[in-house]
Scaffold this motif. Structure first.
Motif, PDB file in Angstrom:
ATOM      1  N   LYS A 127     -17.605  41.596 -14.998  1.00  0.00           N
ATOM      2  CA  LYS A 127     -18.163  40.719 -16.048  1.00  0.00           C
ATOM      3  C   LYS A 127     -18.565  41.554 -17.262  1.00  0.00           C
ATOM      4  CE  LYS A 127     -20.183  37.346 -12.892  1.00  0.00           C
ATOM      5  NZ  LYS A 127     -21.430  37.002 -12.204  1.00  0.00           N
ATOM      6  N   GLU A 128     -19.169  42.701 -17.000  1.00  0.00           N
ATOM      7  CA  GLU A 128     -19.618  43.542 -18.119  1.00  0.00           C
ATOM      8  C   GLU A 128     -18.425  44.133 -18.878  1.00  0.00           C
ATOM      9  OE1 GLU A 128     -23.893  44.887 -16.167  1.00  0.00           O
ATOM     10  OE2 GLU A 128     -22.213  46.273 -16.061  1.00  0.00           O
ATOM     11  N   GLU A 129     -17.558  44.759 -18.114  1.00  0.00           N
ATOM     12  CA  GLU A 129     -16.472  45.515 -18.748  1.00  0.00           C
ATOM     13  C   GLU A 129     -15.370  44.654 -19.354  1.00  0.00           C
ATOM     14  OE1 GLU A 129     -16.251  49.362 -16.218  1.00  0.00           O
ATOM     15  OE2 GLU A 129     -14.213  48.822 -16.777  1.00  0.00           O
ATOM     16  N   GLU A 160     -20.052  55.511 -16.826  1.00  0.00           N
ATOM     17  CA  GLU A 160     -20.825  55.399 -15.576  1.00  0.00           C
ATOM     18  C   GLU A 160     -20.164  54.419 -14.601  1.00  0.00           C
ATOM     19  OE1 GLU A 160     -25.229  56.695 -17.233  1.00  0.00           O
ATOM     20  OE2 GLU A 160     -24.848  54.564 -16.873  1.00  0.00           O
ATOM     21  N   HIS A 161     -19.566  53.356 -15.128  1.00  0.00           N
ATOM     22  CA  HIS A 161     -18.826  52.434 -14.245  1.00  0.00           C
ATOM     23  C   HIS A 161     -17.693  53.180 -13.554  1.00  0.00           C
ATOM     24  CE1 HIS A 161     -19.961  48.375 -16.361  1.00  0.00           C
ATOM     25  NE2 HIS A 161     -20.996  48.990 -15.822  1.00  0.00           N
ATOM     26  N   GLN A 162     -17.010  54.049 -14.315  1.00  0.00           N
ATOM     27  CA  GLN A 162     -15.896  54.811 -13.733  1.00  0.00           C
ATOM     28  C   GLN A 162     -16.399  55.763 -12.649  1.00  0.00           C
ATOM     29  OE1 GLN A 162     -14.466  56.333 -17.445  1.00  0.00           O
ATOM     30  NE2 GLN A 162     -13.068  54.623 -17.801  1.00  0.00           N
ATOM     31  N   LYS A 167     -30.589  51.456 -18.161  1.00  0.00           N
ATOM     32  CA  LYS A 167     -29.988  51.473 -19.507  1.00  0.00           C
ATOM     33  C   LYS A 167     -29.538  50.073 -19.926  1.00  0.00           C
ATOM     34  CE  LYS A 167     -27.996  56.110 -19.477  1.00  0.00           C
ATOM     35  NZ  LYS A 167     -27.371  56.424 -18.197  1.00  0.00           N
ATOM     36  N   GLU A 168     -28.991  49.329 -18.979  1.00  0.00           N
ATOM     37  CA  GLU A 168     -28.509  47.988 -19.315  1.00  0.00           C
ATOM     38  C   GLU A 168     -29.675  47.015 -19.529  1.00  0.00           C
ATOM     39  OE1 GLU A 168     -24.050  48.214 -17.486  1.00  0.00           O
ATOM     40  OE2 GLU A 168     -25.536  47.137 -16.321  1.00  0.00           O
ATOM     41  N   ASP A 169     -30.649  47.060 -18.634  1.00  0.00           N
ATOM     42  CA  ASP A 169     -31.786  46.129 -18.750  1.00  0.00           C
ATOM     43  C   ASP A 169     -32.596  46.377 -20.029  1.00  0.00           C
ATOM     44  OD1 ASP A 169     -31.136  44.877 -16.421  1.00  0.00           O
ATOM     45  OD2 ASP A 169     -32.732  45.759 -15.203  1.00  0.00           O
TER      46      ASP A 169
HETATM   47 FE   LIG Z   1     -22.931  48.210 -15.790  1.00  0.00          FE
END
Ligand SMILES: [Fe+2]
Ligand SMILES: [Fe+2]
Length: 184
Positions: free
Chosen positions: A59-61, A86-88, A132-134
């Motif tokens: 959903k994010e990417e 970071e996802h990778q 970081k996202e929040d």
């Molecule tokens: Fe994320």
């Protein structure tokens, strides 16, 4: 006011954090010599692969980040470039975890080290990524997107859920609760 798309992602973070917390406790137990059941480990790897990576990071990417990019947020550097990186890293660690579970099922001694290494890597990565996202990405997103765009985003997220299966989402929520109950 209606629920924002960023709120649904934040709620998913809570579920992921629950599992990552359980994973930290599990890794600690394994350091002390405990040998967990392969079933628990398989569930854990599946949760991280499907719920955390495929569904949530998907959903994010695939949806949120391209939308932000279209709104002028640079895709390189802070924050999107770092989050994608970071996802990778997370994806690689989750693949290692799934492999480690397979090794563990055949040879628990050999699998033990691999499991601990991948779990520790995930425990180090996820809480900081979620922070970081929040605290950076979502407040920024809420500033950029208007109410209508947030609602459109929710609809697109729902399609991802439908694709994976609503019963699957619920099963993973239940699994997170069970793991948290078992390892806290
Ligand atoms: Fe994320
Ligand atoms: Fe996230």
């Amino acid at each position: 006011m209606e629920k924002k798309a960023t709120q649904t992602l934040e709620e998913e973070h809570h579920i992921i954090q629950t599992v990552v917390g359980a994973m930290a406790a599990l890794a600690e137990n394994m350091d002390k010599g405990m040998a967990p059941e392969a079933d628990t480990l398989r569930n854990l790897a599946e949760f991280m692969q499907v719920f955390a990576d495929k569904c949530h990071h998907g959903k994010e990417e695939k949806i949120l980040f391209p939308l932000l990019e279209a709104k002028g947020v640079p895709v390189n550097g802070c924050p999107l470039g770092i989050l994608i990186h970071e996802h990778q890293s997370g994806r690689k660690l989750v693949a290692e975890l799934a492999e480690a579970v397979e090794v563990y099922e055949k040879d628990s001694l050999k699998g033990h080290e691999l499991l601990c290494a991948s779990m520790r890597g995930l425990v180090n990565l996820y809480p900081n990524h979620i922070w970081k996202e929040d605290y950076l990405l979502f407040p920024m997103t809420d500033k950029i997107l208007n109410e209508k765009e947030q609602q459109e985003l929710i609809k697109r997220f729902e399609l991802v859920e439908k694709d994976i299966g609503l019963d699957v989402h619920r099963r993973f929520e239940q699994l997170a609760a069970t793991l948290a109950e078992k390892y806290r």
